[in-house]
Motif scaffolding. Structure first.
Motif, PDB file in Angstrom:
ATOM      1  N   UNK A  16      72.268 -74.966   3.894  1.00  0.00           N
ATOM      2  CA  UNK A  16      72.360 -73.595   3.376  1.00  0.00           C
ATOM      3  C   UNK A  16      71.041 -73.331   2.663  1.00  0.00           C
ATOM      4  N   UNK A  17      70.350 -72.264   3.042  1.00  0.00           N
ATOM      5  CA  UNK A  17      69.044 -71.974   2.463  1.00  0.00           C
ATOM      6  C   UNK A  17      69.122 -70.691   1.661  1.00  0.00           C
ATOM      7  N   UNK A  18      68.632 -70.739   0.421  1.00  0.00           N
ATOM      8  CA  UNK A  18      68.616 -69.555  -0.442  1.00  0.00           C
ATOM      9  C   UNK A  18      67.183 -69.267  -0.864  1.00  0.00           C
ATOM     10  N   UNK A  19      66.681 -68.094  -0.498  1.00  0.00           N
ATOM     11  CA  UNK A  19      65.317 -67.710  -0.851  1.00  0.00           C
ATOM     12  C   UNK A  19      65.080 -66.262  -0.485  1.00  0.00           C
ATOM     13  N   UNK A  20      63.941 -65.726  -0.910  1.00  0.00           N
ATOM     14  CA  UNK A  20      63.673 -64.311  -0.651  1.00  0.00           C
ATOM     15  C   UNK A  20      62.246 -64.025  -0.166  1.00  0.00           C
ATOM     16  N   UNK A  21      61.168 -64.398  -0.909  1.00  0.00           N
ATOM     17  CA  UNK A  21      59.820 -63.941  -0.543  1.00  0.00           C
ATOM     18  C   UNK A  21      59.126 -64.839   0.479  1.00  0.00           C
ATOM     19  N   UNK A  22      57.846 -64.529   0.728  1.00  0.00           N
ATOM     20  CA  UNK A  22      57.041 -65.301   1.680  1.00  0.00           C
ATOM     21  C   UNK A  22      56.960 -66.774   1.303  1.00  0.00           C
ATOM     22  N   UNK A  23      56.902 -67.051   0.006  1.00  0.00           N
ATOM     23  CA  UNK A  23      56.830 -68.447  -0.447  1.00  0.00           C
ATOM     24  C   UNK A  23      58.016 -69.238   0.104  1.00  0.00           C
ATOM     25  N   UNK A  24      59.197 -68.631   0.080  1.00  0.00           N
ATOM     26  CA  UNK A  24      60.392 -69.289   0.600  1.00  0.00           C
ATOM     27  C   UNK A  24      60.365 -69.383   2.117  1.00  0.00           C
TER      28      UNK A  24
END
Length: 338
Positions: free
Chosen positions: A4-12
């Motif tokens: 399960x992956x949780x992230x939002x911006x380009x870094x993620x």
């Protein structure tokens, strides 16, 4: 592994690509709801959502993960997300720059039934720069090194034990953008290595030191205004730290001018203007821009942006203002210094 992956911006997004390229199965993605952005303020999906949709990965976008939230909609979203987490099969949860706090209920689900818990990619050498803006704060503070830490998440803010970390040197001309890109690549490489260790049972978690602790508070737009009474080095670090957001700025003739790039003087340039002027005074032109007096010495402005305009070379702006009395004063005050 099933992740399960949780992230939002380009870094993620860099980390998500690395995990997929390493052969892991992303069973679902958590990311922030679409937000208005751009001049038209149209709703835009996060880089993580766009990447997940491209790969046909299920996307969840709850407003909150806090089942005790006061807002009924946020509470409902959180309950639904928690129910989905409890029903789906996964081995580990990876979090990077998600933007929502993961409450204890979510962390507990990530450790049930033999799962390997929840691991976070953090862009600093913990415990230095816990919090929201570790990249910007490291440059602003004049740090010469930073790095990435893979941390097992717990209820506190970036307080969990570290599984693996690696250093990077910060260049004297580093901007937040350039450092962001290097750390994002490192974060992707490290999370792949971390999961390899976890899968093989090589899990040695190191509690964070109680020394060297600092917090990277969220960057506020109000911080962007340059105080020319600071030293040239302090202003140089601020400009680099706030590039590309929120961009350092200064007032000139009633306009808010964004300052994108500056440069510290070479030793032979430091005393070129003789007596100091008032901090903030534009004291002369240079081969690529112009000089502004700071507390201790001058700083060369190389690139700027007027309201509603595009970024332009500072020298272009300087030469375009030849009819301005201020420009005439500046031209007569000092000759160009290369």
């Amino acid at each position: 592994m099933k992740i399960i992956f949780a992230g939002t911006p380009d870094f993620a997004a860099e980390a998500l690509r690395a995990l997929m390229n390493a052969g892991h199965e992303i069973v679902a993605v958590l990311t922030q709801p679409d937000r208005p952005a751009g001049r038209g303020m149209h709703l835009q999906a996060s880089p993580i959502k766009l990447l997940a949709q491209e790969k046909n990965i299920p996307v969840w976008q709850p407003l909150s993960l806090n089942i005790h939230a006061h807002d009924p909609q946020k509470q409902q979203d959180a309950k639904e997300a928690l129910a989905q987490l409890m029903q789906i099969q996964f081995d580990v949860m990876v979090v990077v720059a998600y933007g929502l706090i993961l409450p204890s209920e979510v962390l507990q689900v990530a450790e049930r039934d033999g799962r390997f818990a929840c691991f976070n990619i953090h862009a600093s050498l913990l415990p230095r720069w816990r919090g929201a803006a570790p990249i910007q704060r490291a440059i602003e503070a004049g740090d010469t090194k930073t790095g990435v830490a893979i941390m097992k998440m717990e209820a506190g803010l970036d307080t969990g034990p570290v599984l693996i970390s690696k250093e990077l040197e910060i260049s004297p001309v580093e901007t937040s953008q350039s450092l962001h890109d290097r750390l994002a690549k490192l974060g992707g490489d490290l999370i792949v290595e971390a999961l390899s260790r976890i899968a093989s049972g090589d899990i040695h978690l190191l509690p964070q030191s109680k020394e060297g602790l600092s917090y990277a508070n969220k960057i506020l737009k109000a911080e962007a205004l340059i105080d020319w009474h600071k030293t040239a080095q302090e202003i140089d670090r601020k400009v680099r730290a706030f590039n590309p957001f929120p961009v350092a700025s200064t007032q000139l003739d009633g306009e808010l001018i964004k300052i994108w790039r500056v440069r510290l003087p070479k030793p032979q340039q430091q005393d070129a203007f003789g007596a100091q002027k008032l901090p903030g005074s534009i004291v002369g032109q240079s081969a690529e821009g112009f000089w502004v007096q700071c507390k201790d010495q001058c700083l060369e402005v190389l690139e700027l942006q007027k309201p509603g305009g595009k970024k332009i070379p500072a020298r272009t702006w300087f030469l375009a203002n030849t009819t301005n009395p201020l420009k005439q004063f500046l031209s007569e005050s000092h000759k160009m210094i290369d």
